[in-house]
Design a protein around this motif. Structure first.
Motif: not given
Lengths: 232, 259
Positions: A75-76, A99, A173, A176, A185, A189-190, A192
């Motif tokens: 990917y990267y 990917c 994940s 993206t 995840r 993150s929304q 906690y």
């Protein structure tokens, strides 16, 4: 408040769309992986070094590196080179889904090839002798006797590989994709609430694993009955 | 007998030392070191940046020992809640949502959010002109929330990343058309670097307090008002005695504190 059910309930649509992504990744990578694995397995049982060695090197390298590293490299890593970005491959390689599928397929193909090769090596001599006695050509013998027999005996180990692949898809994940883990995840993150978010993801994976185990048990009962221990 | 007494005295002195040590328990500060110029890793692995310097100045001002704990951004608040750290000093914006789970000091700086896109891109109306474009944001950030609630419904394709560094990689690779983040961060972390050549700020400043908050504060646990008050006093003190300006001038050529 010990466990916030409302958060889990409200984010179920996200988890369901994540479930679809996970299943899509799993199905595509398993099919691709199997297609690559069959010729590799035959190469691995060949006595000729020129045929055996490349396959050995492939499975050795892929099994010797973590799936996460392989995914990052594809990917990267590849995106770093201008030549790759200007090539006809880029429309595919720029897609995170492609990917991830590619990385997972490559990963599983190496393991599957070794499983299948081991199974091929343990083909009973009698089956081969019988096939020869019937006057089968080499190709016909492989198609009718050796491969089906090996695939059957590989089933129990292959079911392990499929379950491992299911867990491996959670790596998607980090590039993206919002699969089941990606959904967890996002929820974490929304709100906690890591416990709620990841427990829900865990339940999804458990349920999927349960279904996969069930399917393979059925398949084994059907195709491996002749190898089961007999009473009396 | 004498020997024994000596041993006893030694043990006592060691014990009393231990008690003194327990009183000066270090304050553990959580930070994500992937956010230059606020916090990043130097080649030797140490943390450098504005957040780090401000934190050390505050600790010196409060006369306490501080210990830095590195963590990914979306794991900072959970770590604070379970007492793995005592404070978060990692460019965290003060928002209503976060206030529900943590306590904030007042701001220690405030800078606007901006878009970065290919140089020469002109964006006036964000909602219509970004439609169908790929936007990268850091997962769990205020920019993520703004993108999710305002831009995604307008047809912008939003991808979420664990850190801003991965967003820069995908911007350079062409997988993303834009990223939304803090202007200072984008300037120093990307636009000023080699990777940022060919990219520039686009569109307006985003300052809606509903999403972008009241500035950047230090988070502590909900009931830890003692540490909050001490930090507030220390922020005021370093603002007054010139230490803040000294640190600011090291990184920025404008007033980062805002009005």
């Amino acid at each position: 408040m010990i466990f916030d059910y409302t958060v889990v309930w409200d984010s179920l649509p996200l988890y369901m769309s994540g479930l679809l992504i996970t299943l899509k990744l799993l199905a595509i990578s398993l099919v691709l992986g199997l297609i690559i694995a069959v010729p590799l397995a035959f190469m691995r049982v060949s006595k000729r070094a020129a045929v055996n060695l490349p396959a050995w090197l492939y499975t050795y390298v892929i099994r010797g590196t973590p799936g996460l590293v392989q995914l990052f490299l594809i990917y990267y890593g590849l995106a770093q080179f201008d030549a790759v970005r200007d090539s006809w491959l880029w429309p595919w390689l720029s897609s995170a889904t492609f990917c991830a599928c590619l990385a997972f397929a490559v990963n599983t193909s190496a393991y599957t090839a070794e499983i299948l090769a081991g199974s091929l090596r343990s083909t009973p001599h009698g089956e081969i002798e019988a096939a020869k006695a019937m006057g089968m050509s080499r190709f016909l013998m492989y198609r009718r006797i050796v491969l089906p027999s090996a695939v059957r005996r590989a089933l129990p180990q292959y079911s392990n590989e499929v379950i491992m692949m299911l867990q491996t898809t959670s790596l998607a994940s980090i590039v993206t994709l919002v699969d089941i883990t990606g959904a967890a995840r996002t929820v974490n993150s929304q709100f906690y609430l890591p416990f709620e978010a990841y427990i829900t993801a865990g339940v999804f994976y458990l349920a999927l694993t349960f279904i996969l185990v069930r399917l393979f048990k059925r398949a084994e009962r059907r195709w491996l009955a002749y190898l089961a221990p007999r009473n009396g | 007998m004498k020997k024994l007494a000596l041993l006893g005295a030694m043990a006592l002195s060691i014990l009393s030392h231990a008690v003194v040590g327990a009183e000066g328990k270090p304050v553990r500060i959580g930070i994500e070191a992937a956010y230059p110029p606020f916090a990043s890793k130097a080649p030797d692995g140490s943390i450098v940046g504005f957040d780090y310097d401000i934190g050390n100045a505050l600790c010196a001002e409060m006369k306490v020992k501080c210990q830095w704990v590195e963590q990914e951004f979306d794991g900072l608040i959970p770590a604070l809640k379970v007492r793995k750290i005592d404070a978060i000093l990692s460019s965290m914006s003060i928002t209503e949502e976060r206030k529900r789970s943590v306590e904030f000091t007042h701001k220690y700086y405030n800078s606007p959010a901006k878009l970065v896109m290919k140089a020469g891109t002109d964006v006036k109306d964000v909602k219509t002109e970004l439609k169908g474009k790929n936007l990268g944001v850091q997962r769990g950030s205020i920019h993520d929330r703004f993108a999710t609630e305002v831009l995604e419904p307008a047809g912008v394709k939003v991808s979420r990343y664990a850190s801003q560094n991965e967003i820069y990689l995908d911007l350079s690779a062409g997988r993303l058309d834009a990223t939304l983040a803090d202007a200072t961060l984008l300037e120093d972390g990307f636009l000023k670097t080699d990777a940022g050549k060919g990219f520039a700020f686009a569109g307006p400043d985003f300052t809606d307090p509903k999403y972008f908050g009241e500035g950047i504060g230090i988070a502590v646990r909900k009931n830890d008002t003692e540490l909050r008050d001490k930090l507030n006093a220390a922020i005021d003190a370093i603002r007054a005695n010139g230490t803040y300006k000294q640190i600011q001038d090291k990184y920025f050529n404008f007033d980062i504190y805002g009005n």
